[in-house]
Motif scaffolding. Structure first.
Motif, short mmCIF file in Angstrom:
data_model
loop_
_atom_site.label_atom_id
_atom_site.label_comp_id
_atom_site.label_asym_id
_atom_site.label_seq_id
_atom_site.Cartn_x
_atom_site.Cartn_y
_atom_site.Cartn_z
N ALA A 94 0.59 -0.99 0.11
CA ALA A 94 0.05 -0.06 -0.05
C ALA A 94 1.22 1.47 0.16
O ALA A 94 0.81 2.12 -0.97
CB ALA A 94 -0.76 -0.24 1.14
N LYS A 95 2.02 1.22 0.76
CA LYS A 95 2.89 2.28 1.10
C LYS A 95 3.67 2.79 -0.15
O LYS A 95 3.65 3.66 -0.69
CB LYS A 95 3.88 2.04 2.08
CG LYS A 95 4.40 3.64 1.64
CD LYS A 95 5.60 3.31 3.56
CE LYS A 95 6.09 4.51 4.10
NZ LYS A 95 6.91 3.78 4.67
N ALA A 96 3.69 1.45 -1.30
CA ALA A 96 4.69 1.64 -2.75
C ALA A 96 3.90 2.34 -3.42
O ALA A 96 4.24 2.92 -3.98
CB ALA A 96 5.25 0.44 -2.82
N LYS A 117 4.20 5.38 -5.64
CA LYS A 117 3.69 5.12 -6.72
C LYS A 117 3.10 6.93 -7.80
O LYS A 117 3.25 7.07 -8.64
CB LYS A 117 3.16 3.83 -7.05
CG LYS A 117 3.64 4.18 -9.45
CD LYS A 117 3.27 2.22 -9.95
CE LYS A 117 3.56 2.26 -11.03
NZ LYS A 117 3.34 3.50 -12.11
N LEU A 118 2.04 6.44 -6.87
CA LEU A 118 0.43 7.69 -7.09
C LEU A 118 1.34 9.00 -7.21
O LEU A 118 0.93 10.06 -8.02
CB LEU A 118 -0.42 7.66 -6.51
CG LEU A 118 -1.34 6.09 -6.71
CD1 LEU A 118 -2.74 6.54 -6.44
CD2 LEU A 118 -1.67 6.42 -7.88
N TYR A 159 4.47 9.80 -7.45
CA TYR A 159 5.65 9.67 -8.13
C TYR A 159 4.75 10.32 -9.93
O TYR A 159 5.53 10.88 -11.15
CB TYR A 159 6.21 8.59 -8.53
CG TYR A 159 7.17 8.40 -10.24
CD1 TYR A 159 8.69 9.26 -9.89
CD2 TYR A 159 6.87 7.40 -10.64
CE1 TYR A 159 9.43 9.38 -11.06
CE2 TYR A 159 7.82 7.68 -12.09
CZ TYR A 159 8.53 7.69 -11.63
OH TYR A 159 9.82 7.90 -13.33
N ASP A 160 3.71 9.84 -10.17
CA ASP A 160 3.07 10.01 -11.57
C ASP A 160 2.77 10.65 -11.19
O ASP A 160 2.55 11.54 -12.95
CB ASP A 160 1.96 8.93 -11.37
CG ASP A 160 2.59 7.23 -11.83
OD1 ASP A 160 3.37 7.26 -11.90
OD2 ASP A 160 1.82 6.07 -11.81
N GLU A 161 2.29 11.81 -11.00
CA GLU A 161 1.85 13.01 -10.54
C GLU A 161 3.24 14.00 -10.83
O GLU A 161 2.70 14.82 -11.44
CB GLU A 161 0.94 14.03 -9.21
CG GLU A 161 -0.46 13.06 -9.43
CD GLU A 161 -1.25 12.89 -7.28
OE1 GLU A 161 -0.02 14.37 -6.95
OE2 GLU A 161 -1.73 12.67 -7.87
N ASP A 162 4.03 13.43 -9.97
CA ASP A 162 5.43 14.52 -10.23
C ASP A 162 5.88 14.04 -11.51
O ASP A 162 6.62 15.53 -12.21
CB ASP A 162 6.78 13.68 -9.01
CG ASP A 162 6.42 14.49 -8.10
OD1 ASP A 162 5.45 14.99 -7.37
OD2 ASP A 162 6.55 13.47 -6.74
N ILE A 163 5.98 13.47 -12.77
CA ILE A 163 6.94 13.30 -14.13
C ILE A 163 6.14 13.58 -14.34
O ILE A 163 5.68 14.31 -15.62
CB ILE A 163 6.85 11.60 -13.63
CG1 ILE A 163 7.90 11.22 -14.95
CG2 ILE A 163 5.89 10.77 -14.85
CD1 ILE A 163 9.22 11.90 -14.83
N ARG A 164 4.59 13.78 -14.00
CA ARG A 164 3.54 14.22 -14.89
C ARG A 164 4.27 15.87 -15.20
O ARG A 164 4.15 16.65 -16.34
CB ARG A 164 2.06 14.46 -15.02
CG ARG A 164 1.73 13.01 -15.86
CD ARG A 164 -0.24 13.14 -15.42
NE ARG A 164 -0.41 11.44 -15.00
CZ ARG A 164 -1.04 11.48 -14.38
NH1 ARG A 164 -1.28 12.52 -13.29
NH2 ARG A 164 -1.16 10.19 -13.60
N ALA A 165 3.77 16.74 -13.80
CA ALA A 165 4.31 18.00 -13.56
C ALA A 165 5.77 18.01 -14.63
O ALA A 165 5.77 19.27 -15.36
CB ALA A 165 4.56 18.14 -12.29
N TYR A 166 6.32 17.47 -14.12
CA TYR A 166 7.99 17.49 -14.62
C TYR A 166 8.13 17.32 -16.86
O TYR A 166 8.58 18.28 -17.28
CB TYR A 166 8.91 15.51 -14.56
CG TYR A 166 9.86 16.97 -15.28
CD1 TYR A 166 11.48 16.76 -15.05
CD2 TYR A 166 10.12 15.74 -16.02
CE1 TYR A 166 12.17 17.20 -15.52
CE2 TYR A 166 12.05 14.74 -16.58
CZ TYR A 166 12.85 16.48 -16.59
OH TYR A 166 13.93 16.32 -16.90
#
Length: 135
Positions: free
Chosen positions: A91-93, A97-98, A100-107
């Motif tokens: 659950a923590k992973a 991951k969610l 990270y997905d938001e961060d990579i989309r913004a990046y």
């Protein structure tokens, strides 16, 4: 008198550049430098577990200096755990991951907005100045 040079041609053939492939490969291009601002991938459930396990293992075995022993013990414990015991780490992973997905989309969005043109900002501003002068 013994013959000294009976296999000279065979030895020369093995050393020729064409047969050995030496110097026939093209030079590889250098990889593009990595962007230090790019978000790092999140750890998997196992690595989330290992971060907690390392702390416990160090408390129980303060004299252990071997990283390999910690890794082997952690891997063995992870394999022996049930799915219910692994669930909090998974659950923590997933939460990581969610994020990270938001961060990579913004990046990636920032890269697309800022890197649409091959022209630098000064060249774009120069073009705007030229248009104003023509009017």
């Amino acid at each position: 008198m013994p013959k000294a040079r009976t296999n000279v041609k065979a030895a020369d053939n093995r050393l020729s550049r064409k047969d050995s492939g030496i110097g026939t490969k093209k030079a590889k291009k250098k990889a593009a430098p990595k962007d230090p601002n790019k978000p790092k991938r999140p750890p998997s459930a196992f690595f989330v577990f290992m971060s907690d396990f390392r702390e416990e293992y160090k408390k129980e075995n303060p004299n252990n200096k071997s990283v390999a022993l910690v890794g082997k013990a952690g891997g063995a414990k992870w394999k022996s755990m049930s799915d219910a015991e692994k669930a909090p780490y998974q659950a923590k992973a997933e939460k990581n991951k969610l994020a990270y997905d938001e961060d990579i989309r913004a990046y990636n969005k920032g890269l697309n907005e800022g890197g649409d043109s091959d022209k630098s900002k000064s060249e774009v501003n120069d073009d705007d100045d030229d248009e104003e002068e023509d009017e």
